[in-house]
Motif scaffolding. Structure first.
Motif, PDB file in Angstrom:
ATOM      1  N   THR B 306     -45.443  -6.408  26.708  1.00  0.00           N
ATOM      2  CA  THR B 306     -45.993  -5.471  27.690  1.00  0.00           C
ATOM      3  C   THR B 306     -46.014  -6.169  29.045  1.00  0.00           C
ATOM      4  OG1 THR B 306     -48.189  -6.223  27.053  1.00  0.00           O
ATOM      5  CG2 THR B 306     -47.456  -4.118  26.147  1.00  0.00           C
ATOM      6  N   ALA B 307     -45.936  -5.360  30.118  1.00  0.00           N
ATOM      7  CA  ALA B 307     -45.940  -5.923  31.470  1.00  0.00           C
ATOM      8  C   ALA B 307     -47.059  -5.270  32.260  1.00  0.00           C
ATOM      9  CB  ALA B 307     -44.595  -5.676  32.144  1.00  0.00           C
ATOM     10  N   TYR B 308     -47.919  -6.107  32.850  1.00  0.00           N
ATOM     11  CA  TYR B 308     -49.076  -5.599  33.595  1.00  0.00           C
ATOM     12  C   TYR B 308     -48.727  -5.400  35.067  1.00  0.00           C
ATOM     13  CZ  TYR B 308     -52.173  -6.279  29.637  1.00  0.00           C
ATOM     14  OH  TYR B 308     -52.783  -6.174  28.419  1.00  0.00           O
ATOM     15  N   LYS B 309     -49.246  -4.305  35.643  1.00  0.00           N
ATOM     16  CA  LYS B 309     -48.962  -3.960  37.034  1.00  0.00           C
ATOM     17  C   LYS B 309     -49.718  -4.827  38.032  1.00  0.00           C
ATOM     18  CE  LYS B 309     -48.506   1.061  36.387  1.00  0.00           C
ATOM     19  NZ  LYS B 309     -49.340   2.277  36.555  1.00  0.00           N
ATOM     20  N   ALA B 310     -50.823  -5.445  37.589  1.00  0.00           N
ATOM     21  CA  ALA B 310     -51.808  -6.029  38.507  1.00  0.00           C
ATOM     22  C   ALA B 310     -51.213  -6.881  39.629  1.00  0.00           C
ATOM     23  CB  ALA B 310     -52.830  -6.850  37.724  1.00  0.00           C
ATOM     24  N   ASN B 311     -50.203  -7.710  39.329  1.00  0.00           N
ATOM     25  CA  ASN B 311     -49.679  -8.610  40.352  1.00  0.00           C
ATOM     26  C   ASN B 311     -48.469  -8.044  41.088  1.00  0.00           C
ATOM     27  OD1 ASN B 311     -51.613 -10.430  39.362  1.00  0.00           O
ATOM     28  ND2 ASN B 311     -50.187 -11.108  37.783  1.00  0.00           N
ATOM     29  N   GLY B 312     -48.019  -6.854  40.693  1.00  0.00           N
ATOM     30  CA  GLY B 312     -46.930  -6.183  41.402  1.00  0.00           C
ATOM     31  C   GLY B 312     -45.575  -6.855  41.303  1.00  0.00           C
ATOM     32  N   HIS B 313     -45.331  -7.618  40.229  1.00  0.00           N
ATOM     33  CA  HIS B 313     -44.064  -8.330  40.125  1.00  0.00           C
ATOM     34  C   HIS B 313     -43.003  -7.552  39.347  1.00  0.00           C
ATOM     35  CE1 HIS B 313     -46.567 -12.246  40.653  1.00  0.00           C
ATOM     36  NE2 HIS B 313     -46.164 -11.772  41.810  1.00  0.00           N
ATOM     37  N   LYS B 314     -42.890  -6.269  39.628  1.00  0.00           N
ATOM     38  CA  LYS B 314     -42.012  -5.416  38.824  1.00  0.00           C
ATOM     39  C   LYS B 314     -40.574  -5.935  38.737  1.00  0.00           C
ATOM     40  CE  LYS B 314     -40.608  -0.723  39.286  1.00  0.00           C
ATOM     41  NZ  LYS B 314     -40.982   0.510  39.983  1.00  0.00           N
ATOM     42  N   ALA B 315     -39.978  -6.210  39.896  1.00  0.00           N
ATOM     43  CA  ALA B 315     -38.568  -6.610  39.909  1.00  0.00           C
ATOM     44  C   ALA B 315     -38.365  -7.912  39.148  1.00  0.00           C
ATOM     45  CB  ALA B 315     -38.084  -6.749  41.345  1.00  0.00           C
ATOM     46  N   GLU B 316     -39.287  -8.872  39.365  1.00  0.00           N
ATOM     47  CA  GLU B 316     -39.151 -10.178  38.712  1.00  0.00           C
ATOM     48  C   GLU B 316     -39.328 -10.043  37.203  1.00  0.00           C
ATOM     49  OE1 GLU B 316     -41.074  -9.587  41.331  1.00  0.00           O
ATOM     50  OE2 GLU B 316     -40.234 -10.815  42.948  1.00  0.00           O
ATOM     51  N   ILE B 317     -40.287  -9.198  36.809  1.00  0.00           N
ATOM     52  CA  ILE B 317     -40.523  -9.003  35.371  1.00  0.00           C
ATOM     53  C   ILE B 317     -39.275  -8.437  34.715  1.00  0.00           C
ATOM     54  CG2 ILE B 317     -41.807  -7.631  33.682  1.00  0.00           C
ATOM     55  CD1 ILE B 317     -44.240  -7.836  35.569  1.00  0.00           C
ATOM     56  N   ALA B 318     -38.660  -7.437  35.379  1.00  0.00           N
ATOM     57  CA  ALA B 318     -37.468  -6.817  34.801  1.00  0.00           C
ATOM     58  C   ALA B 318     -36.362  -7.851  34.608  1.00  0.00           C
ATOM     59  CB  ALA B 318     -36.990  -5.676  35.689  1.00  0.00           C
ATOM     60  N   LYS B 319     -36.204  -8.734  35.601  1.00  0.00           N
ATOM     61  CA  LYS B 319     -35.171  -9.775  35.480  1.00  0.00           C
ATOM     62  C   LYS B 319     -35.445 -10.678  34.280  1.00  0.00           C
ATOM     63  CE  LYS B 319     -33.161 -10.592  39.993  1.00  0.00           C
ATOM     64  NZ  LYS B 319     -33.311 -11.324  41.244  1.00  0.00           N
ATOM     65  N   TRP B 320     -36.708 -11.090  34.153  1.00  0.00           N
ATOM     66  CA  TRP B 320     -37.118 -11.996  33.065  1.00  0.00           C
ATOM     67  C   TRP B 320     -36.939 -11.311  31.711  1.00  0.00           C
ATOM     68  CZ3 TRP B 320     -37.784 -16.348  30.800  1.00  0.00           C
ATOM     69  CH2 TRP B 320     -38.794 -16.600  29.877  1.00  0.00           C
ATOM     70  N   MET B 321     -37.357 -10.055  31.611  1.00  0.00           N
ATOM     71  CA  MET B 321     -37.249  -9.344  30.336  1.00  0.00           C
ATOM     72  C   MET B 321     -35.785  -9.188  29.927  1.00  0.00           C
ATOM     73  SD  MET B 321     -40.280  -8.855  29.277  1.00  0.00           S
ATOM     74  CE  MET B 321     -39.637  -8.034  27.849  1.00  0.00           C
ATOM     75  N   ASP B 322     -34.933  -8.809  30.898  1.00  0.00           N
ATOM     76  CA  ASP B 322     -33.515  -8.664  30.567  1.00  0.00           C
ATOM     77  C   ASP B 322     -32.923 -10.000  30.128  1.00  0.00           C
ATOM     78  OD1 ASP B 322     -33.037  -6.007  30.703  1.00  0.00           O
ATOM     79  OD2 ASP B 322     -32.489  -5.985  32.830  1.00  0.00           O
ATOM     80  N   PHE B 323     -33.423 -11.064  30.749  1.00  0.00           N
ATOM     81  CA  PHE B 323     -32.949 -12.395  30.384  1.00  0.00           C
ATOM     82  C   PHE B 323     -33.322 -12.710  28.930  1.00  0.00           C
ATOM     83  CE2 PHE B 323     -33.184 -17.100  30.454  1.00  0.00           C
ATOM     84  CZ  PHE B 323     -31.911 -17.379  30.926  1.00  0.00           C
ATOM     85  N   ILE B 324     -34.553 -12.340  28.546  1.00  0.00           N
ATOM     86  CA  ILE B 324     -34.969 -12.584  27.156  1.00  0.00           C
ATOM     87  C   ILE B 324     -34.073 -11.832  26.181  1.00  0.00           C
ATOM     88  CG2 ILE B 324     -36.844 -12.249  25.477  1.00  0.00           C
ATOM     89  CD1 ILE B 324     -38.825 -12.472  27.783  1.00  0.00           C
ATOM     90  N   PHE B 325     -33.698 -10.604  26.563  1.00  0.00           N
ATOM     91  CA  PHE B 325     -32.932  -9.771  25.636  1.00  0.00           C
ATOM     92  C   PHE B 325     -31.421 -10.021  25.693  1.00  0.00           C
ATOM     93  CE2 PHE B 325     -36.822  -7.258  25.171  1.00  0.00           C
ATOM     94  CZ  PHE B 325     -36.794  -7.051  23.810  1.00  0.00           C
ATOM     95  N   GLN B 326     -30.967 -10.983  26.536  1.00  0.00           N
ATOM     96  CA  GLN B 326     -29.554 -11.351  26.458  1.00  0.00           C
ATOM     97  C   GLN B 326     -29.278 -11.870  25.054  1.00  0.00           C
ATOM     98  OE1 GLN B 326     -28.464 -14.126  29.536  1.00  0.00           O
ATOM     99  NE2 GLN B 326     -28.922 -12.636  31.152  1.00  0.00           N
ATOM    100  N   PRO B 327     -28.171 -11.415  24.431  1.00  0.00           N
ATOM    101  CA  PRO B 327     -27.955 -11.693  23.001  1.00  0.00           C
ATOM    102  C   PRO B 327     -28.240 -13.132  22.571  1.00  0.00           C
ATOM    103  CG  PRO B 327     -26.242 -10.270  23.832  1.00  0.00           C
ATOM    104  CD  PRO B 327     -27.100 -10.605  25.021  1.00  0.00           C
ATOM    105  N   ASP B 328     -27.749 -14.114  23.319  1.00  0.00           N
ATOM    106  CA  ASP B 328     -27.965 -15.509  22.901  1.00  0.00           C
ATOM    107  C   ASP B 328     -29.438 -15.873  22.920  1.00  0.00           C
ATOM    108  OD1 ASP B 328     -25.328 -15.736  22.614  1.00  0.00           O
ATOM    109  OD2 ASP B 328     -24.970 -17.004  24.399  1.00  0.00           O
ATOM    110  N   ASN B 329     -30.091 -15.474  24.020  1.00  0.00           N
ATOM    111  CA  ASN B 329     -31.508 -15.817  24.163  1.00  0.00           C
ATOM    112  C   ASN B 329     -32.344 -15.096  23.119  1.00  0.00           C
ATOM    113  OD1 ASN B 329     -30.758 -17.316  26.357  1.00  0.00           O
ATOM    114  ND2 ASN B 329     -31.284 -15.724  27.843  1.00  0.00           N
ATOM    115  N   TYR B 330     -32.014 -13.835  22.865  1.00  0.00           N
ATOM    116  CA  TYR B 330     -32.786 -13.064  21.894  1.00  0.00           C
ATOM    117  C   TYR B 330     -32.601 -13.636  20.486  1.00  0.00           C
ATOM    118  CZ  TYR B 330     -34.880  -9.157  19.453  1.00  0.00           C
ATOM    119  OH  TYR B 330     -35.692  -8.402  18.643  1.00  0.00           O
ATOM    120  N   ALA B 331     -31.356 -14.070  20.200  1.00  0.00           N
ATOM    121  CA  ALA B 331     -31.106 -14.690  18.896  1.00  0.00           C
ATOM    122  C   ALA B 331     -31.953 -15.957  18.754  1.00  0.00           C
ATOM    123  CB  ALA B 331     -29.630 -15.010  18.744  1.00  0.00           C
TER     124      ALA B 331
END
Lengths: 295, 411
Positions: B306-331
């Motif tokens: 889950t991602a919390y709005k409080a700090n307003g880091h929407k763009a950065e969170i999206a980058k980090w989450m997509d990075f986690i779900f890159q196939p190698d990283n997710y594996a």
């Protein structure tokens, strides 16, 4: 002029008492104030304050079906443990005070459970009592007392007694050392004089020693009262208040309301109630000890 | 002296201006730090430290500090952080609904790119919704089966695996009679995972916790399931202390020591046994047992980002989450967590070939899940964990008490 001087000297004391004042305000008064304030607020399960709730938290708390039993248990917990701790600590202090070779070692041995953190002692006891790997079961089975391992903590009444035993165990060192301090203030010639006058050991203890260690005893009781009332780790480590709420005291119940039932406001009202209860305990204690002194 | 200082200040100021014009100091000032709190599946801290270092290398303006917290305390920790104004940006744990209900969270489609979202298994994404909108991204899932110790069953002469409550009872009695020193069924109704044990037994009787918009914890089916467990306990077919027995330290430990014949185990049980002294256990697994006329179910459990709005880091969170779900990283994430069912279709395709996971992935369509989309779920879960053990004394009374708590929490 003298007035000004006086004011100046008063202000001059400030740097010296400031650390103490700062400590009292920031670590005692302010948290207590925040706690009472929270008890009148509605706090969501995620931790967001929603606004004032009036006395709703208190109403919910008093509607809690487990509260009456927990209150009764808390009373048994405090009264039982303080009583047995004192009863056992009196002879232990006498032992520590007597002169014999190896007394130093005995004194050290008594200090160790006190020096260990309560979480550590509780964890050790939890494993001693464990039904599958615990050493107590092993001993009892080797002695053929039981055929199958027994879970000492399965029955809630039995496990509460075990919790109390552990609490007495960890309270004895401190208590006996406070009493020991009281004993060492008794001048040797007073005891000697009573022996010369023909008092038996028991009579001497009852009429000379005991009245003289009473102030130390009262201090030990007061500190134990507060300590035991607030004793969270023993219960939390060994039974976590379970099964259900059957070994909870008000202290662990407050934690559970906050972090299991997710109701911070109600938990704050439980904590405020706790404060009132301990004040009542101490009030009764002061009254009793005062009337004792007046005798 | 004075002159020198002034001169020095002048030089320093000029340097600063020059530096900021050149963009070097601007860069240093613009680094965003994401704070993440993650549950500890296995030994997760090295994995997250490594991944966040890789991420910062690729995105020098974003730093991620990941704090791995044990399952026992993660809910308390996150709640305390939120309450004290230190809200983390990303959280990886077992629930989301209460925070979603309060509007603290970004939507799933704000957390990850459309491509990543499209790769999430639909069943899991469906279980991540609040009022029809996904507010969490599933990270992985598990399913359960009835595991048994083959050697004990052979010793007891059990030929056929039980499929109904009555058959299970017969088999357990047979084990008790023929293999002394073994607990036929390890029943963990202690706080750690009491809600899972309850859910799967109730599910085998067609019982659920939430139905048609209402909490139904004290339904006939649920009470009957607990009554059956009380019977097993009273007949001493379980270990002596089910009410306070936790899953890991008690039930799984007994099973690993060869002291329990049957256990309700999760998909990672085989791996756990290997790491915890149970490598020698001759492990078998089968479908869970059901009440007469009911179909056996498995319990699916999924966890979330889950991602919390409080700090307003929407763009950065999206980058980090997509990075986690890159196939190698997710594996690598799945590997670090140890033997769970993946939440993405792409990783799921690979997992379906894994003999340890395949049977569970097949069971998933018939799986029941917790009512995790209800805002009151965290409180209900907490209440069940506290009290379900007492149902072995009085099933109806405990289930009524739990129902009352659920209704109060849902208000």
């Amino acid at each position: 002029m003298p007035n000004m001087l006086k004011r100046k000297s008063r202000l001059g004391a400030l740097p010296w008492i400031f650390p103490a004042l700062f400590m009292i305000f920031s670590f005692v008064l302010w948290p207590a104030f925040e706690m009472v304030r929270t008890s009148f607020q509605e706090v969501s399960s995620s931790g967001i304050t929603k606004g004032w709730a009036g006395i709703q938290n208190y109403i919910t708390l008093f509607d809690n079906p487990d509260l009456p039993n927990v209150l009764i248990r808390t009373f048994i917990w405090v009264a039982g443990i303080v009583f047995f701790t004192i009863i056992i600590s009196l002879p232990v202090a006498q032992l520590l005070n007597a002169k014999y070779p190896g007394r130093k070692v005995v004194r050290w041995a008594v200090i160790i459970p006190w020096a260990a953190s309560v979480v550590m002692s509780s964890t050790i006891w939890k494993w001693i009592l464990d039904p599958y790997y615990g050493v107590l079961n092993k001993i009892l089975m080797d002695l053929h007392v039981y055929k199958e391992p027994v879970d000492f903590l399965a029955n809630s009444k039995q496990s509460f007694v075990w919790l109390m035993i552990v609490a007495v165990f960890v309270s004895i060192p401190f208590t006996s050392f406070v009493i020991l301090a009281g004993l060492s203030t008794i001048p040797g010639d007073v005891v000697e004089a009573s022996t010369v006058d023909g008092a038996t050991a028991w009579k001497g203890y009852k009429n000379i020693t005991f009245p003289l260690i009473k102030p130390a005893l009262l201090v030990a009781m007061a500190i134990n009262l507060i300590n035991i009332f607030n004793a969270f780790p023993i219960i939390w480590v060994i039974t976590a208040g379970g099964p259900g709420y059957e070994t909870d005291t008000t202290t662990t119940l407050g934690y559970k309301i906050s972090f299991r039932d997710q109701d911070i406001g109600q938990s704050a009202s439980m904590a405020s109630l706790n404060l009132i209860i301990i004040l009542i305990f101490i009030g009764i204690f002061l009254k009793v000890s005062k009337s004792q002194e007046d005798k | 002296m004075k002159k020198v200082t002034r001169l020095g200040a002048l030089v320093a100021a000029t340097g600063l201006i020059a530096a900021s014009v050149l963009g070097t100091s601007a860069k240093a000032a613009d680094v965003v730090e994401l704070k993440m709190v993650a549950a500890d599946y296995a030994n997760m801290q090295p994995f997250w430290d490594d991944l966040s270092a890789k991420f910062t290398k690729a995105n020098p303006t974003i730093k991620v500090s990941v704090n791995v917290v044990s399952w026992d305390t993660i809910d308390d920790k996150v709640k305390t952080l939120v309450a004290t104004g230190q809200t983390p940006d990303v959280v990886n744990k077992g629930d989301y609904s209460a925070a979603a209900a309060e509007g603290l969270l970004y939507r799933a489609d704000e957390m990850v790119s459309a491509a990543t979202l499209a790769d999430i298994v639909p069943t899991f994404l469906n279980n991540s919704k609040y009022n029809g909108v996904a507010y969490a991204v599933p990270d992985l899932a598990s399913a359960r089966a009835l595991f048994y110790n083959k050697d004990i069953l052979t010793k007891a002469g059990v030929k056929k695996l039980p499929t109904t409550w009555a058959e299970l009872e017969t088999v357990l009695k047979q084990i008790k009679a023929k293999v002394p020193g073994v607990y036929p069924y390890a029943l963990p109704l202690g706080p750690e995972e009491g809600q899972a044990e309850f859910a799967i037994w109730a599910g085998g009787n067609g019982g659920v916790m939430f139905k048609n918009g209402k909490w139904v914890l004290n339904s006939k089916e649920n009470v009957a399931a607990m009554t059956y467990l009380k019977k097993l306990t009273d007949e001493k077919l379980t270990q002596p202390n089910p009410a306070k027995c936790d899953r890991t330290a008690c039930a799984q430990a007994l099973f690993a020591a060869g002291k329990a014949a049957f256990i309700n185990g999760s998909v990672f049980l085989a791996g756990w046994l290997k790491d915890n002294g149970g490598a020698a256990i001759n492990l078998g697994s089968g479908s869970f047992v059901a009440a007469p006329g009911k179909t056996p179910v498995t319990l699916g459990v999924q966890d979330y980002f889950t991602a919390y709005k409080a700090n307003g880091h929407k763009a950065e969170i999206a980058k980090w989450m997509d990075f986690i779900f890159q196939p190698d990283n997710y594996a690598a994430f799945l590997k670090a967590a140890g033997g769970f069912i993946p939440a993405t279709k792409s990783a799921g395709a690979a997992a379906a070939k894994d003999p340890a996971l395949a049977p569970f992935i097949k069971l998933l369509p018939s799986a029941i899940f917790y009512p995790g989309d209800q805002a009151a779920w965290p409180a209900v879960k907490g209440a069940i964990q506290q009290q379900i053990g007492t149902a072995l004394v009085n099933p109806q009374k405990t289930m009524d008490a739990l129902q009352a708590k659920a209704l109060a929490a849902a208000k």
